[in-house]
Scaffold this motif. Sequence first.
Motif, PDB file in Angstrom:
ATOM      1  N   ASP A   1      22.637  21.768  43.561  1.00 28.57           N
ATOM      2  CA  ASP A   1      23.533  22.825  44.022  1.00 28.57           C
ATOM      3  C   ASP A   1      23.688  22.800  45.534  1.00 28.57           C
ATOM      4  O   ASP A   1      24.782  23.025  46.070  1.00 28.57           O
ATOM      5  CB  ASP A   1      23.008  24.198  43.581  1.00 28.57           C
TER       6      ASP A   1
ATOM      7  N   PRO B   1      13.910  12.669  50.962  1.00 26.76           N
ATOM      8  CA  PRO B   1      14.936  12.071  50.103  1.00 26.76           C
ATOM      9  C   PRO B   1      16.249  11.846  50.832  1.00 26.76           C
ATOM     10  O   PRO B   1      16.550  12.529  51.822  1.00 26.76           O
ATOM     11  CB  PRO B   1      15.130  13.099  48.980  1.00 26.76           C
ATOM     12  N   GLY B   2      17.041  10.946  50.277  1.00 23.21           N
ATOM     13  CA  GLY B   2      18.438  10.823  50.668  1.00 23.21           C
ATOM     14  C   GLY B   2      19.248  11.856  49.896  1.00 23.21           C
ATOM     15  O   GLY B   2      18.725  12.833  49.370  1.00 23.21           O
TER      16      GLY B   2
ATOM     17  N   ASN C   1      10.717  35.259  48.320  1.00 25.27           N
ATOM     18  CA  ASN C   1      11.621  34.758  49.363  1.00 25.27           C
ATOM     19  C   ASN C   1      10.750  34.197  50.480  1.00 25.27           C
ATOM     20  O   ASN C   1       9.961  34.944  51.079  1.00 25.27           O
ATOM     21  CB  ASN C   1      12.496  35.897  49.888  1.00 25.27           C
TER      22      ASN C   1
ATOM     23  N   GLU D   1      11.288  33.601  53.350  1.00 25.53           N
ATOM     24  CA  GLU D   1      11.524  34.203  54.667  1.00 25.53           C
ATOM     25  C   GLU D   1      10.548  35.349  54.923  1.00 25.53           C
ATOM     26  O   GLU D   1      10.449  35.842  56.040  1.00 25.53           O
ATOM     27  CB  GLU D   1      12.958  34.738  54.771  1.00 25.53           C
TER      28      GLU D   1
ATOM     29  N   GLY E   1      17.017  22.283  40.852  1.00 32.29           N
ATOM     30  CA  GLY E   1      17.097  21.150  41.777  1.00 32.29           C
ATOM     31  C   GLY E   1      15.820  20.343  41.899  1.00 32.29           C
ATOM     32  O   GLY E   1      15.073  20.148  40.940  1.00 32.29           O
TER      33      GLY E   1
ATOM     34  N   GLY F   1      13.029  21.015  43.425  1.00 33.08           N
ATOM     35  CA  GLY F   1      11.806  21.783  43.157  1.00 33.08           C
ATOM     36  C   GLY F   1      11.501  21.879  41.683  1.00 33.08           C
ATOM     37  O   GLY F   1      10.335  21.770  41.269  1.00 33.08           O
TER      38      GLY F   1
ATOM     39  N   ALA G   1      21.013  13.905  47.116  1.00 33.89           N
ATOM     40  CA  ALA G   1      20.657  14.123  45.712  1.00 33.89           C
ATOM     41  C   ALA G   1      21.606  15.145  45.106  1.00 33.89           C
ATOM     42  O   ALA G   1      22.002  16.113  45.771  1.00 33.89           O
ATOM     43  CB  ALA G   1      19.219  14.618  45.598  1.00 33.89           C
TER      44      ALA G   1
ATOM     45  N   ASP H   1      10.481  31.467  43.637  1.00 36.01           N
ATOM     46  CA  ASP H   1      11.900  31.341  43.954  1.00 36.01           C
ATOM     47  C   ASP H   1      12.494  32.734  44.146  1.00 36.01           C
ATOM     48  O   ASP H   1      11.950  33.716  43.633  1.00 36.01           O
ATOM     49  CB  ASP H   1      12.649  30.593  42.827  1.00 36.01           C
TER      50      ASP H   1
ATOM     51  N   VAL I   1       9.020  19.174  51.543  1.00 34.04           N
ATOM     52  CA  VAL I   1      10.246  18.443  51.232  1.00 34.04           C
ATOM     53  C   VAL I   1      11.167  18.522  52.446  1.00 34.04           C
ATOM     54  O   VAL I   1      11.737  19.562  52.762  1.00 34.04           O
ATOM     55  CB  VAL I   1      10.951  18.997  49.983  1.00 34.04           C
TER      56      VAL I   1
HETATM   57  N1  LIG Z   1      20.073  17.786  47.641  1.00 32.44           N
HETATM   58  C1  LIG Z   1      19.896  16.915  48.647  1.00 32.44           C
HETATM   59  O1  LIG Z   1      20.779  16.061  48.950  1.00 32.44           O
HETATM   60  C2  LIG Z   1      18.610  16.946  49.449  1.00 32.44           C
HETATM   61  C3  LIG Z   1      18.220  15.773  50.100  1.00 32.44           C
HETATM   62  C4  LIG Z   1      17.051  15.794  50.857  1.00 32.44           C
HETATM   63  C5  LIG Z   1      16.294  16.939  50.936  1.00 32.44           C
HETATM   64  N2  LIG Z   1      16.688  18.059  50.285  1.00 32.44           N
HETATM   65  C6  LIG Z   1      15.835  19.241  50.391  1.00 32.44           C
HETATM   66  O2  LIG Z   1      15.280  19.494  49.094  1.00 32.44           O
HETATM   67  C7  LIG Z   1      14.935  20.884  48.999  1.00 32.44           C
HETATM   68  C8  LIG Z   1      15.490  21.454  47.714  1.00 32.44           C
HETATM   69  O3  LIG Z   1      16.892  21.346  47.803  1.00 32.44           O
HETATM   70  P1  LIG Z   1      17.818  21.151  46.506  1.00 32.44           P
HETATM   71  O4  LIG Z   1      18.819  20.107  46.854  1.00 32.44           O
HETATM   72  O5  LIG Z   1      16.983  21.025  45.284  1.00 32.44           O
HETATM   73  O6  LIG Z   1      18.573  22.565  46.541  1.00 32.44           O
HETATM   74  P2  LIG Z   1      18.964  23.593  45.391  1.00 32.44           P
HETATM   75  O7  LIG Z   1      19.902  24.552  46.058  1.00 32.44           O
HETATM   76  O8  LIG Z   1      19.381  22.887  44.157  1.00 32.44           O
HETATM   77  O9  LIG Z   1      17.578  24.343  45.084  1.00 32.44           O
HETATM   78  C9  LIG Z   1      16.965  25.079  46.090  1.00 32.44           C
HETATM   79  C10 LIG Z   1      16.104  26.162  45.440  1.00 32.44           C
HETATM   80  O10 LIG Z   1      15.456  26.882  46.482  1.00 32.44           O
HETATM   81  C11 LIG Z   1      15.650  28.268  46.282  1.00 32.44           C
HETATM   82  N3  LIG Z   1      15.647  28.980  47.559  1.00 32.44           N
HETATM   83  C12 LIG Z   1      16.575  28.923  48.531  1.00 32.44           C
HETATM   84  N4  LIG Z   1      16.239  29.748  49.543  1.00 32.44           N
HETATM   85  C13 LIG Z   1      15.057  30.334  49.192  1.00 32.44           C
HETATM   86  C14 LIG Z   1      14.201  31.274  49.820  1.00 32.44           C
HETATM   87  N5  LIG Z   1      14.504  31.825  50.988  1.00 32.44           N
HETATM   88  N6  LIG Z   1      13.066  31.630  49.163  1.00 32.44           N
HETATM   89  C15 LIG Z   1      12.760  31.093  47.954  1.00 32.44           C
HETATM   90  N7  LIG Z   1      13.544  30.204  47.304  1.00 32.44           N
HETATM   91  C16 LIG Z   1      14.670  29.839  47.929  1.00 32.44           C
HETATM   92  C17 LIG Z   1      16.982  28.390  45.555  1.00 32.44           C
HETATM   93  O11 LIG Z   1      17.070  29.619  44.856  1.00 32.44           O
HETATM   94  C18 LIG Z   1      16.919  27.181  44.639  1.00 32.44           C
HETATM   95  O12 LIG Z   1      16.290  27.477  43.419  1.00 32.44           O
HETATM   96  C19 LIG Z   1      15.490  21.542  50.262  1.00 32.44           C
HETATM   97  O13 LIG Z   1      14.455  21.700  51.219  1.00 32.44           O
HETATM   98  C20 LIG Z   1      16.508  20.524  50.774  1.00 32.44           C
HETATM   99  O14 LIG Z   1      16.707  20.605  52.174  1.00 32.44           O
HETATM  100  C21 LIG Z   1      17.821  18.103  49.531  1.00 32.44           C
END
Ligand SMILES: NC(=O)c1ccc[n+]([C@@H]2O[C@H](COP(=O)([O-])OP(=O)(O)OC[C@H]3O[C@@H](n4cnc5c(N)ncnc54)[C@H](O)[C@@H]3O)[C@@H](O)[C@H]2O)c1
Length: 259
Positions: free
Chosen positions: A189, A183-184, A64, A66, A16, A18, A186, A36, A136
């Motif tokens: 997953d 971001p808006g 993690n 957390e 994603g 990241g 995206a 991750d 983010v």
């Molecule tokens: N996709 C969107 O529409 C969007 C828009 C704005 C902001 N965001 C933010 O962007 C960031 C990334 O989201 P994304 O859309 O790429 O999601 P994604 O699910 O595609 O990727 C998230 C990644 O974070 C990892 N992850 C999740 N929980 C975790 C944890 N506890 N410890 C370590 N790794 C962990 C997952 O394994 C995954 O690789 C998030 O903070 C999300 O809130 C997403």
Amino acid sequence: MALNGKTAVVTGAAMGIGRSIAELLLQNGAKVAILDMNEAAGQSLVETLNKEHGPDRVLFLLCNVESGEEIKAAFQKTVETFGGIDILVNNAGIFNEIMWEKTIGINLAGCIRGAYLVIEHMNKLTGGRGGVIVNVASIAGIGLLSCCPVYTATKHGVVGFTRAFAAASVASGYGIRMNALCPGFAQTDLFSSVQSRLGQFSNLAGANQELIEKLGVLTSAEVVQGFLELVTDETKNGQALIVLPKEKKYATFPVSPTD
Ligand SMILES: NC(=O)c1ccc[n+]([C@@H]2O[C@H](COP(=O)([O-])OP(=O)(O)OC[C@H]3O[C@@H](n4cnc5c(N)ncnc54)[C@H](O)[C@@H]3O)[C@@H](O)[C@H]2O)c1
Ligand SMILES: CCCCC[C@H](O)/C=C/C=C\C=C\C=C\[C@@H](O)[C@@H](O)CCCC(=O)O
């Protein structure tokens, strides 16, 4: 801050947004530690990136966000491998209105944990060389999404933490900047899983779909356009950069309510 030769840590970088941030940092000459909790995805990505950028530029660490202990250990391994940490990207996040405490523990608490643990390695007052942290967040951290009050709260928390930490760091002389990327929608997953994780207000899924159609959906690569200026432009501190398909703009905030 020039990126060439710098060391960056990106949480949630196995896929994603990241992943796109990690790739952009590598393309600009930085060394990157990918943190991750998805070991398979992380290991697979590192193999891909090693082929593209060479074996000494990228590291995968199972972590993690957390867990403060896991973050601490990952930061220490990064310092041992690359010699320090100049950039932290708190990207790891989830969308889950059903498991809402977990959402808070990752999206907001995970961001704060990362920031407070990386200070040990960045703080100029304790021998560090300074640095920059990018959190983010989301447009939902500036406005709101009625279908997901908890997710909205976590992202407002990230933006508020960013602005307050940035001010505190300057006032304290840490030499650490902090900015938020907002971001808006995206295509990732997280975005694909939203419908099954709306919980209390799943009745508002239709309204959310209308908003998606109105704002459009970014690719991860489009999301990270503008990210570099938050890292490289030393004047950027306490800023929130909004990224939409047709525009990028810095959020403005009301002056102090006590003024
Ligand atoms: N996709 C969107 O529409 C969007 C828009 C704005 C902001 N965001 C933010 O962007 C960031 C990334 O989201 P994304 O859309 O790429 O999601 P994604 O699910 O595609 O990727 C998230 C990644 O974070 C990892 N992850 C999740 N929980 C975790 C944890 N506890 N410890 C370590 N790794 C962990 C997952 O394994 C995954 O690789 C998030 O903070 C999300 O809130 C997403
Ligand atoms: C369902 C959310 C999944 C993705 C979350 C991710 O962080 C993306 C957020 C993208 C856009 C948010 C836009 C928010 C806009 C508001 O400020 C306002 O303009 C719309 C209010 C609509 C409402 O829900 O009432």
